[in-house]
Scaffold this active site. Structure first.
Site, PDB file in Angstrom:
ATOM      1  N   ASP A 146       4.901  -8.077 -14.849  1.00  0.00           N
ATOM      2  CA  ASP A 146       6.166  -8.774 -13.925  1.00  0.00           C
ATOM      3  C   ASP A 146       7.358  -8.858 -14.978  1.00  0.00           C
ATOM      4  OD1 ASP A 146       7.775  -9.680 -12.041  1.00  0.00           O
ATOM      5  OD2 ASP A 146       7.352 -11.850 -12.561  1.00  0.00           O
ATOM      6  N   CYS A 201      -2.760  -8.075   9.584  1.00  0.00           N
ATOM      7  CA  CYS A 201      -2.179  -8.966   9.923  1.00  0.00           C
ATOM      8  C   CYS A 201      -2.044  -9.033  11.612  1.00  0.00           C
ATOM      9  CB  CYS A 201      -0.505  -8.847   9.561  1.00  0.00           C
ATOM     10  SG  CYS A 201      -0.370  -9.088   7.851  1.00  0.00           S
TER      11      CYS A 201
END
Length: 368
Positions: A146, A201
């Protein structure tokens, strides 16, 4: 370490090496490790559409690196493969739902209650690279956590670590989404893993419904400008008034879209000592944090992800939280005490919070 223009002198069994790399990843504490190539063509198009829509807000770093973000070999010449790793971070003693339901308690995103994860993960990725070199000789590599223009979630999906949820987070069916990702770019032509197959999902839209500010504008598309994580961490200026009430007691980040995800129930608690909450940041009151002086802030956020927003923005966020808290004399007094603060950014949010507290006091008086 930068990527040197070198070629391994040996001809290792790359399939066997890949299996050893997975074993070393587990030994280093990573919960999952996958290997992928560098083709992110589809994700590059998605990123460009997101940027063109302005969804990145003030995060100009998302656009400034051009295709180096989506073409790993442009960022680190010679890159052929990316080793993607997952490290779970939820500490055992955190009672997240309870804190969110206590309006006088500060809510700090669960990833930020302990020590900063960047150094820990970079060190382990560097160790992994050294172990690989001990096996096959010098290689080209560079570790990322990151900290550079890297499409970490897209690479993790291609490496088989999970799929994109409707909140645009990477979801794993056995771990939810409460984990960190790291990458090791390398010039080793390792065999790649299959991308994660399918989207689990289905018709669930719990994350979209739960978002306090409606920042999930489409499935898998987040408008950062409305996201509480962006507003409390990335935004340098004033938080738009239309979002302040919805922030509630969230003073650094927001986990709502992750916490309501059905797959979060499979999250495994972290055993990493560095991720354990420090200075009671998992349960501290808004008033106690608002009382920190700048030196105390710097001391208690040393080695913490919170440090990077600076003291003024910390006070800005806490002022909003206090404005949203139930009325009390102590809250009003703390806000009045901060009104002379040198930063206009802080003063403006304190004035807003005081107005909110006065309204609540007047309603209590009117109610008898």
């Amino acid at each position: 370490m930068s990527m040197p223009a070198t070629t391994c002198d040996t001809s290792p069994d790359l399939h066997a090496l890949a299996e050893r790399i997975r074993a070393w990843g587990r030994e280093l504490g990573f919960q999952q490790l996958g290997i992928t190539d560098t083709d992110l063509t589809e994700d590059e198009h998605h990123l460009q559409r997101w940027l063109e829509a302005g969804h990145h807000g003030e995060m100009e770093f998302m656009a400034k690196h051009g295709t180096r973000r989506t073409r790993p070999a442009e960022l680190v010449p010679g890159t052929l493969r990316v080793i993607s790793v997952r490290l779970d971070y939820l500490p055992a003693e955190v009672d997240t739902a309870k804190v969110l339901g206590q309006p006088t308690t500060a809510y700090v995103s669960r990833y930020a209650t302990g020590r900063d994860y960047h150094k820990l993960m970079r060190k382990r990725l560097a160790t992994l690279a050294k172990w690989i070199e001990a096996e096959v000789g010098p290689i080209g590599y560079r570790a990322f956590v990151d900290s550079a223009p890297v499409m970490e979630r897209a690479l993790a999906r291609k490496a088989g670590l999970g799929w994109f949820g409707k909140n645009a987070m990477l979801l794993n069916p056995r771990a939810g989404s409460l984990f960190f990702l790291g990458e090791l770019y390398t010039d080793l032509p390792l065999p790649v893993d299959e991308p994660f197959a399918g989207d689990h999902c289905g018709s669930c839209s719990a994350c979209r419904t739960a978002c306090p500010t409606g920042a999930i504008v489409e499935d898998r598309v987040v408008d950062a400008r409305a996201c509480i994580s962006y507003l409390t961490i990335e935004l340098h200026g004033a938080i738009p008034e239309r979002y302040r009430a919805a922030m509630g007691n969230r003073v650094f980040g927001c986990d709502d879209c992750q916490l309501v995800c059905p797959f979060t129930r499979f999250t495994r608690l972290s055993r990493e000592a560095d991720f354990a909450p420090r200075h009671e940041l998992d349960r501290a009151s808004l008033l106690s944090l608002f009382a920190w002086g700048e030196e105390e802030f710097l001391d208690k956020t040393a080695g913490s992800p919170i440090r990077r927003i600076g003291y003024a923005r910390w006070l800005r966020n806490l002022a909003v939280g206090l404005g949203n808290a139930p009325w009390s004399e102590a809250v009003e007094a703390a806000l009045w005490a901060r009104l002379p603060y040198p930063s206009e950014l802080v003063r403006e949010h304190v004035r807003w919070a005081l107005a909110r507290q006065r309204e609540k006091r007047q309603r209590l008086i009117a109610a008898g």
